[in-house]
Design an enzyme around this catalytic site. Structure first.
Site, PDB file in Angstrom:
ATOM      1  N   HIS A  46       0.793  -1.296   0.030  1.00 13.49           N
ATOM      2  CA  HIS A  46      -0.085   0.144   0.029  1.00 13.49           C
ATOM      3  C   HIS A  46       0.834   1.245   0.050  1.00 13.49           C
ATOM      4  O   HIS A  46       0.269   2.433  -0.261  1.00 13.49           O
ATOM      5  CB  HIS A  46      -0.763   0.005   1.295  1.00 13.49           C
ATOM      6  CG  HIS A  46      -1.799  -0.819   1.294  1.00 13.49           C
ATOM      7  ND1 HIS A  46      -2.862  -1.243   0.183  1.00 13.49           N
ATOM      8  CD2 HIS A  46      -2.210  -2.090   2.209  1.00 13.49           C
ATOM      9  CE1 HIS A  46      -3.652  -2.268   0.560  1.00 13.49           C
ATOM     10  NE2 HIS A  46      -3.235  -2.667   1.665  1.00 13.49           N
ATOM     11  N   ASP A  53      -3.347 -10.744  -1.813  1.00  6.30           N
ATOM     12  CA  ASP A  53      -3.698 -10.167  -0.742  1.00  6.30           C
ATOM     13  C   ASP A  53      -5.246  -9.945  -0.615  1.00  6.30           C
ATOM     14  O   ASP A  53      -5.683  -9.686  -1.634  1.00  6.30           O
ATOM     15  CB  ASP A  53      -2.872  -8.814  -0.226  1.00  6.30           C
ATOM     16  CG  ASP A  53      -2.812  -8.363   1.254  1.00  6.30           C
ATOM     17  OD1 ASP A  53      -1.993  -8.584   1.567  1.00  6.30           O
ATOM     18  OD2 ASP A  53      -4.001  -7.729   1.563  1.00  6.30           O
ATOM     19  N   HIS A  86      -6.355  -7.508   0.072  1.00  2.00           N
ATOM     20  CA  HIS A  86      -6.627  -6.069  -0.143  1.00  2.00           C
ATOM     21  C   HIS A  86      -5.957  -5.588  -1.583  1.00  2.00           C
ATOM     22  O   HIS A  86      -4.705  -6.247  -1.799  1.00  2.00           O
ATOM     23  CB  HIS A  86      -6.129  -5.042   0.905  1.00  2.00           C
ATOM     24  CG  HIS A  86      -6.512  -5.154   2.144  1.00  2.00           C
ATOM     25  ND1 HIS A  86      -6.039  -6.026   3.028  1.00  2.00           N
ATOM     26  CD2 HIS A  86      -7.488  -4.744   2.902  1.00  2.00           C
ATOM     27  CE1 HIS A  86      -6.641  -6.128   4.510  1.00  2.00           C
ATOM     28  NE2 HIS A  86      -7.530  -5.093   4.143  1.00  2.00           N
ATOM     29  N   ASP A 106      -4.566 -12.829   4.015  1.00  2.00           N
ATOM     30  CA  ASP A 106      -5.635 -12.136   4.837  1.00  2.00           C
ATOM     31  C   ASP A 106      -7.058 -12.626   4.071  1.00  2.00           C
ATOM     32  O   ASP A 106      -8.264 -12.113   4.487  1.00  2.00           O
ATOM     33  CB  ASP A 106      -5.685 -10.760   5.051  1.00  2.00           C
ATOM     34  CG  ASP A 106      -5.124  -9.844   3.949  1.00  2.00           C
ATOM     35  OD1 ASP A 106      -4.559 -10.269   2.940  1.00  2.00           O
ATOM     36  OD2 ASP A 106      -4.676  -8.510   4.339  1.00  2.00           O
TER      37      ASP A 106
HETATM   38 ZN   LIG Z   1      -4.026  -7.035   3.081  1.00  2.00          ZN
END
Ligand SMILES: [Zn+2]
Length: 356
Positions: A135, A170, A172, A256
Protein backbone atom coordinates in the site's frame (compact mmCIF):
# COMPACT_ATOMS: atom_id res chain seq x y z
CA UNK A 1 11.73 -33.79 6.97
CA UNK A 2 12.48 -32.13 3.66
CA UNK A 3 16.02 -33.37 3.19
CA UNK A 4 17.16 -33.34 -0.39
CA UNK A 5 14.69 -30.69 -1.52
CA UNK A 6 16.48 -27.52 -2.66
CA UNK A 7 15.42 -24.64 -0.44
CA UNK A 8 15.09 -21.12 -1.79
CA UNK A 9 17.29 -18.22 -0.69
CA UNK A 10 15.43 -16.80 2.30
CA UNK A 11 15.88 -13.26 3.63
CA UNK A 12 15.23 -12.55 7.27
CA UNK A 13 16.62 -10.40 10.04
CA UNK A 14 15.36 -10.24 13.62
CA UNK A 15 15.51 -6.46 13.04
CA UNK A 16 12.41 -6.86 10.84
CA UNK A 17 10.42 -7.61 14.00
CA UNK A 18 10.94 -3.96 14.93
CA UNK A 19 8.50 -3.12 12.13
CA UNK A 20 5.65 -2.82 14.63
CA UNK A 21 2.93 -0.29 15.39
CA UNK A 22 2.46 -1.49 18.96
CA UNK A 23 0.77 -4.33 20.82
CA UNK A 24 -2.80 -3.18 20.10
CA UNK A 25 -2.27 -2.96 16.35
CA UNK A 26 -3.47 -5.82 14.09
CA UNK A 27 -0.03 -6.00 12.35
CA UNK A 28 1.80 -8.53 14.53
CA UNK A 29 5.54 -9.06 13.98
CA UNK A 30 5.15 -12.30 15.92
CA UNK A 31 3.55 -13.88 12.85
CA UNK A 32 6.81 -13.33 10.95
CA UNK A 33 8.92 -14.72 13.79
CA UNK A 34 6.74 -17.83 13.96
CA UNK A 35 6.68 -18.28 10.18
CA UNK A 36 10.47 -18.22 10.04
CA UNK A 37 10.72 -20.65 12.98
CA UNK A 38 8.28 -23.00 11.25
CA UNK A 39 10.10 -22.80 7.91
CA UNK A 40 13.41 -23.57 9.63
CA UNK A 41 11.90 -26.54 11.51
CA UNK A 42 10.37 -28.01 8.37
CA UNK A 43 13.35 -27.40 6.12
CA UNK A 44 16.62 -28.13 7.95
CA UNK A 45 18.52 -27.11 4.80
CA UNK A 46 16.95 -23.66 4.75
CA UNK A 47 19.60 -20.97 4.96
CA UNK A 48 18.18 -17.87 6.60
CA UNK A 49 20.20 -14.88 5.39
CA UNK A 50 20.57 -11.37 6.74
CA UNK A 51 19.93 -9.14 3.72
CA UNK A 52 23.36 -7.75 3.00
CA UNK A 53 24.53 -5.24 0.41
CA UNK A 54 21.52 -2.95 0.65
CA UNK A 55 21.87 0.48 -0.90
CA UNK A 56 19.35 2.82 0.74
CA UNK A 57 19.58 5.00 -2.36
CA UNK A 58 17.26 2.49 -4.06
CA UNK A 59 14.44 3.95 -1.96
CA UNK A 60 14.70 7.09 -4.11
CA UNK A 61 13.57 5.08 -7.15
CA UNK A 62 10.27 4.49 -5.36
CA UNK A 63 9.69 7.36 -2.91
CA UNK A 64 10.09 11.13 -2.95
CA UNK A 65 13.07 12.67 -1.20
CA UNK A 66 10.75 14.79 0.93
CA UNK A 67 8.86 11.74 2.20
CA UNK A 68 12.06 9.79 2.93
CA UNK A 69 13.46 12.79 4.86
CA UNK A 70 10.28 13.07 6.89
CA UNK A 71 10.26 9.37 7.86
CA UNK A 72 13.98 9.58 8.70
CA UNK A 73 13.37 12.55 11.02
CA UNK A 74 10.23 11.06 12.57
CA UNK A 75 12.05 7.80 13.21
CA UNK A 76 13.96 9.28 16.17
CA UNK A 77 11.98 12.39 17.02
CA UNK A 78 8.46 11.96 18.37
CA UNK A 79 8.00 15.73 18.16
CA UNK A 80 8.08 16.00 14.37
CA UNK A 81 5.19 18.18 13.23
CA UNK A 82 2.11 15.96 13.34
CA UNK A 83 0.41 17.85 10.52
CA UNK A 84 3.37 17.06 8.27
CA UNK A 85 3.17 13.39 9.29
CA UNK A 86 -0.60 13.34 8.84
CA UNK A 87 -0.25 14.77 5.33
CA UNK A 88 2.05 11.86 4.53
CA UNK A 89 -0.20 9.14 5.91
CA UNK A 90 1.63 8.63 9.20
CA UNK A 91 -1.10 8.99 11.79
CA UNK A 92 -2.76 7.22 14.71
CA UNK A 93 -5.03 4.48 13.51
CA UNK A 94 -3.67 2.56 10.54
CA UNK A 95 -0.07 3.68 10.23
CA UNK A 96 1.17 5.53 13.32
CA UNK A 97 4.71 6.75 13.90
CA UNK A 98 6.99 4.45 15.90
CA UNK A 99 10.59 4.71 17.10
CA UNK A 100 13.01 3.36 14.49
CA UNK A 101 10.39 3.25 11.75
CA UNK A 102 12.79 4.40 9.04
CA UNK A 103 15.35 1.70 9.84
CA UNK A 104 12.74 -1.06 10.20
CA UNK A 105 10.95 -0.15 6.95
CA UNK A 106 14.28 0.16 5.14
CA UNK A 107 15.33 -3.29 6.41
CA UNK A 108 12.13 -4.80 4.99
CA UNK A 109 13.08 -3.27 1.61
CA UNK A 110 16.62 -4.61 2.04
CA UNK A 111 15.13 -8.10 2.35
CA UNK A 112 13.09 -7.81 -0.83
CA UNK A 113 16.01 -6.28 -2.72
CA UNK A 114 18.28 -9.09 -1.51
CA UNK A 115 15.73 -11.71 -2.61
CA UNK A 116 15.49 -10.04 -6.02
CA UNK A 117 19.30 -10.04 -6.31
CA UNK A 118 19.37 -13.80 -5.62
CA UNK A 119 16.93 -14.29 -8.49
CA UNK A 120 18.99 -12.00 -10.73
CA UNK A 121 21.99 -14.20 -9.85
CA UNK A 122 20.15 -17.31 -11.00
CA UNK A 123 18.03 -18.63 -8.12
CA UNK A 124 14.66 -19.78 -9.50
CA UNK A 125 12.85 -18.54 -6.36
CA UNK A 126 13.77 -16.32 -3.41
CA UNK A 127 11.69 -15.34 -0.39
CA UNK A 128 11.23 -12.37 1.96
CA UNK A 129 8.25 -13.01 4.24
CA UNK A 130 8.86 -9.69 5.99
CA UNK A 131 8.01 -7.89 2.74
CA UNK A 132 4.86 -7.31 0.72
CA UNK A 133 4.09 -3.77 1.92
CA UNK A 134 1.98 -3.07 -1.15
CA UNK A 135 0.00 0.00 0.00
CA UNK A 136 2.94 2.41 0.43
CA UNK A 137 2.72 5.28 -2.06
CA UNK A 138 5.59 7.38 -3.47
CA UNK A 139 4.95 10.24 -1.03
CA UNK A 140 2.98 8.68 1.80
CA UNK A 141 2.45 5.73 4.08
CA UNK A 142 -0.81 3.85 3.89
CA UNK A 143 -2.48 0.77 5.33
CA UNK A 144 0.37 -0.34 7.67
CA UNK A 145 2.91 0.18 4.83
CA UNK A 146 5.71 2.75 5.15
CA UNK A 147 8.04 1.89 2.24
CA UNK A 148 7.07 -0.17 -0.79
CA UNK A 149 9.48 -3.11 -0.84
CA UNK A 150 7.48 -4.79 -3.64
CA UNK A 151 8.42 -1.88 -5.90
CA UNK A 152 12.07 -2.11 -4.81
CA UNK A 153 12.13 -5.79 -5.86
CA UNK A 154 10.36 -5.05 -9.16
CA UNK A 155 12.88 -2.33 -10.01
CA UNK A 156 15.75 -4.71 -9.33
CA UNK A 157 14.26 -7.46 -11.53
CA UNK A 158 13.44 -5.02 -14.33
CA UNK A 159 17.13 -4.24 -14.83
CA UNK A 160 17.88 -7.90 -15.53
CA UNK A 161 14.66 -9.32 -16.98
CA UNK A 162 13.09 -6.34 -18.75
CA UNK A 163 9.43 -7.10 -18.21
CA UNK A 164 8.16 -7.98 -14.73
CA UNK A 165 4.74 -9.18 -13.58
CA UNK A 166 3.52 -8.36 -10.08
CA UNK A 167 0.85 -10.72 -8.74
CA UNK A 168 -0.96 -9.79 -5.53
CA UNK A 169 -3.21 -12.34 -3.77
CA UNK A 170 -3.67 -10.27 -0.59
CA UNK A 171 -7.22 -9.58 0.64
CA UNK A 172 -6.63 -5.90 -0.16
CA UNK A 173 -5.97 -4.15 -3.48
CA UNK A 174 -2.23 -3.66 -4.20
CA UNK A 175 -2.83 0.03 -4.82
CA UNK A 176 0.66 1.34 -4.02
CA UNK A 177 2.41 -0.94 -6.49
CA UNK A 178 -0.20 -0.17 -9.14
CA UNK A 179 0.28 3.59 -8.59
CA UNK A 180 4.09 3.45 -8.67
CA UNK A 181 4.14 1.57 -12.01
CA UNK A 182 0.90 3.07 -13.40
CA UNK A 183 2.38 4.17 -16.73
CA UNK A 184 5.29 1.74 -16.86
CA UNK A 185 5.06 -0.40 -20.02
CA UNK A 186 7.40 -3.01 -18.53
CA UNK A 187 5.47 -3.78 -15.34
CA UNK A 188 2.21 -5.70 -15.37
CA UNK A 189 0.32 -5.54 -12.08
CA UNK A 190 -2.44 -7.99 -11.22
CA UNK A 191 -4.37 -7.85 -7.95
CA UNK A 192 -7.23 -10.08 -6.81
CA UNK A 193 -8.93 -8.77 -3.66
CA UNK A 194 -12.16 -8.07 -1.84
CA UNK A 195 -13.94 -5.29 -3.72
CA UNK A 196 -13.02 -1.71 -2.88
CA UNK A 197 -16.73 -1.04 -2.54
CA UNK A 198 -16.57 -2.74 0.84
CA UNK A 199 -12.96 -2.63 1.92
CA UNK A 200 -9.83 -0.51 2.27
CA UNK A 201 -8.26 1.01 0.13
CA UNK A 202 -11.45 1.51 -1.90
CA UNK A 203 -9.74 0.98 -5.27
CA UNK A 204 -8.89 -1.94 -7.57
CA UNK A 205 -11.79 -1.99 -10.02
CA UNK A 206 -11.68 -3.64 -13.44
CA UNK A 207 -11.64 -0.29 -15.25
CA UNK A 208 -8.28 0.61 -13.63
CA UNK A 209 -6.18 -0.66 -16.53
CA UNK A 210 -3.55 2.09 -16.76
CA UNK A 211 -2.55 4.05 -19.86
CA UNK A 212 -0.73 0.97 -21.24
CA UNK A 213 -3.52 -1.50 -20.48
CA UNK A 214 -1.18 -3.64 -18.37
CA UNK A 215 -2.85 -3.18 -14.98
CA UNK A 216 -5.40 -5.82 -13.97
CA UNK A 217 -7.79 -5.88 -11.04
CA UNK A 218 -10.16 -8.64 -10.00
CA UNK A 219 -12.49 -7.32 -7.27
CA UNK A 220 -14.40 -10.06 -5.43
CA UNK A 221 -17.74 -9.69 -3.67
CA UNK A 222 -17.76 -10.29 0.11
CA UNK A 223 -18.15 -13.99 1.02
CA UNK A 224 -16.73 -15.15 -2.30
CA UNK A 225 -15.42 -18.68 -1.78
CA UNK A 226 -11.96 -19.95 -2.63
CA UNK A 227 -13.11 -22.05 -5.60
CA UNK A 228 -14.59 -18.94 -7.22
CA UNK A 229 -11.48 -16.94 -6.34
CA UNK A 230 -9.20 -19.55 -7.91
CA UNK A 231 -11.32 -19.79 -11.05
CA UNK A 232 -11.01 -16.02 -11.41
CA UNK A 233 -7.25 -16.13 -10.94
CA UNK A 234 -6.83 -18.94 -13.48
CA UNK A 235 -9.07 -17.40 -16.10
CA UNK A 236 -7.85 -13.81 -15.87
CA UNK A 237 -4.24 -13.94 -14.66
CA UNK A 238 -2.98 -16.68 -16.97
CA UNK A 239 -4.10 -15.04 -20.26
CA UNK A 240 -2.65 -11.70 -19.09
CA UNK A 241 0.71 -13.33 -18.33
CA UNK A 242 0.62 -15.23 -21.63
CA UNK A 243 0.15 -12.01 -23.57
CA UNK A 244 2.63 -9.90 -21.57
CA UNK A 245 5.45 -12.49 -21.48
CA UNK A 246 7.27 -11.25 -18.38
CA UNK A 247 10.83 -12.35 -17.64
CA UNK A 248 10.22 -12.57 -13.89
CA UNK A 249 7.45 -12.39 -11.30
CA UNK A 250 7.01 -10.79 -7.88
CA UNK A 251 4.32 -12.54 -5.82
CA UNK A 252 2.77 -10.75 -2.84
CA UNK A 253 1.52 -13.56 -0.56
CA UNK A 254 -0.78 -11.75 1.85
CA UNK A 255 -2.99 -14.43 3.39
CA UNK A 256 -5.74 -12.22 4.79
CA UNK A 257 -8.21 -13.55 2.19
CA UNK A 258 -8.32 -16.69 4.37
CA UNK A 259 -11.74 -17.39 5.86
CA UNK A 260 -10.54 -16.98 9.46
CA UNK A 261 -8.95 -13.58 8.91
CA UNK A 262 -10.50 -10.89 11.10
CA UNK A 263 -10.09 -8.03 8.60
CA UNK A 264 -12.00 -9.28 5.56
CA UNK A 265 -14.93 -11.25 4.26
CA UNK A 266 -13.50 -13.63 1.69
CA UNK A 267 -13.92 -17.35 2.28
CA UNK A 268 -10.72 -19.16 1.27
CA UNK A 269 -9.51 -22.27 3.03
CA UNK A 270 -5.89 -23.41 3.36
CA UNK A 271 -5.60 -25.41 0.17
CA UNK A 272 -7.31 -22.85 -2.02
CA UNK A 273 -4.98 -20.06 -0.94
CA UNK A 274 -2.02 -22.37 -1.38
CA UNK A 275 -3.20 -23.35 -4.87
CA UNK A 276 -2.76 -19.71 -5.89
CA UNK A 277 0.89 -19.86 -4.80
CA UNK A 278 1.20 -23.11 -6.74
CA UNK A 279 -0.38 -21.53 -9.81
CA UNK A 280 2.11 -18.65 -9.83
CA UNK A 281 5.07 -20.94 -9.11
CA UNK A 282 3.83 -23.10 -11.98
CA UNK A 283 4.44 -20.27 -14.44
CA UNK A 284 8.04 -21.43 -14.33
CA UNK A 285 9.40 -17.89 -14.23
CA UNK A 286 12.08 -16.52 -11.87
CA UNK A 287 10.10 -15.59 -8.77
CA UNK A 288 10.46 -13.31 -5.77
CA UNK A 289 7.91 -14.31 -3.11
CA UNK A 290 7.00 -11.75 -0.45
CA UNK A 291 4.74 -11.76 2.61
CA UNK A 292 1.98 -9.21 3.11
CA UNK A 293 -1.24 -9.00 5.10
CA UNK A 294 -2.59 -11.70 7.40
CA UNK A 295 -4.02 -10.99 10.84
CA UNK A 296 -4.94 -14.40 12.26
CA UNK A 297 -1.82 -15.27 14.22
CA UNK A 298 -2.78 -18.96 14.23
CA UNK A 299 -2.94 -19.07 10.44
CA UNK A 300 -0.27 -16.83 8.97
CA UNK A 301 2.79 -18.86 10.06
CA UNK A 302 1.18 -22.08 8.74
CA UNK A 303 0.18 -20.56 5.42
CA UNK A 304 3.54 -18.91 4.80
CA UNK A 305 5.49 -22.01 5.80
CA UNK A 306 3.26 -24.10 3.53
CA UNK A 307 3.89 -21.61 0.72
CA UNK A 308 7.67 -21.81 1.15
CA UNK A 309 7.47 -25.63 1.21
CA UNK A 310 5.48 -25.53 -2.04
CA UNK A 311 7.94 -23.06 -3.60
CA UNK A 312 10.75 -25.45 -2.64
CA UNK A 313 8.90 -28.23 -4.45
CA UNK A 314 8.04 -30.03 -1.20
CA UNK A 315 4.88 -31.56 0.25
CA UNK A 316 2.92 -29.29 2.62
CA UNK A 317 0.63 -32.06 3.93
CA UNK A 318 3.16 -33.00 6.57
CA UNK A 319 3.13 -33.23 10.34
CA UNK A 320 5.00 -30.45 12.05
CA UNK A 321 7.71 -31.05 14.65
CA UNK A 322 6.92 -29.41 17.97
CA UNK A 323 9.23 -26.41 18.31
CA UNK A 324 7.33 -24.03 20.58
CA UNK A 325 4.02 -24.17 22.42
CA UNK A 326 2.05 -22.67 19.51
CA UNK A 327 3.30 -25.17 16.90
CA UNK A 328 0.40 -26.60 14.88
CA UNK A 329 0.18 -30.37 14.57
CA UNK A 330 -0.22 -30.19 10.82
CA UNK A 331 0.66 -27.48 8.33
CA UNK A 332 -2.69 -27.71 6.54
CA UNK A 333 -5.73 -28.11 8.78
CA UNK A 334 -8.62 -28.27 6.37
CA UNK A 335 -9.82 -31.12 4.20
CA UNK A 336 -10.04 -31.08 0.41
CA UNK A 337 -12.39 -28.22 -0.43
CA UNK A 338 -15.94 -28.92 -1.59
CA UNK A 339 -17.27 -26.73 -4.41
CA UNK A 340 -19.22 -23.82 -2.87
CA UNK A 341 -19.13 -21.33 -5.73
CA UNK A 342 -20.30 -18.32 -3.76
CA UNK A 343 -19.87 -15.11 -5.76
CA UNK A 344 -19.46 -17.14 -8.97
CA UNK A 345 -21.64 -15.07 -11.33
CA UNK A 346 -20.12 -11.76 -10.20
CA UNK A 347 -16.63 -13.25 -10.62
CA UNK A 348 -17.45 -14.53 -14.12
CA UNK A 349 -18.41 -10.97 -15.03
CA UNK A 350 -15.05 -9.71 -13.70
CA UNK A 351 -13.23 -12.36 -15.76
CA UNK A 352 -15.14 -11.33 -18.90
CA UNK A 353 -14.25 -7.65 -18.33
CA UNK A 354 -10.58 -8.44 -17.77
CA UNK A 355 -10.33 -10.68 -20.81
CA UNK A 356 -11.57 -7.88 -23.04
ZN1 LIG B 1 -4.20 -7.10 3.19
Amino acid sequence: MMDGVPTPPFAYSPGMLAYSFGPQHPWKPERLRRAVALCSALMPDLVVSEPEGWDEGRLLDVHTEEYLDLVRRASHDPKVDWEDLYAHGIAEGDTPRFDGMYEAASLVCAGSDWAARQVVAGAPVAVNLGGGLHHAQPDRASGFCVFNDCAVAINRLKKRFGRVAYVDIDLHHGDGVQAIFWDDPDVLTYSIHESGRYLYPGTGFTHETGPRGNKFNAPMEPHTTGDTWLMTLRESLLPAIDAFKPGAVVLQMGCDAHTTDPLGHLDLIDREWLDAVRLVAGLGLPLVALGGGGYDLANVPRMWAAAVVVLAGGDPTVEVPVIENWTPRRLLTDVEPEPRRRGWDAAKKVVAELRE
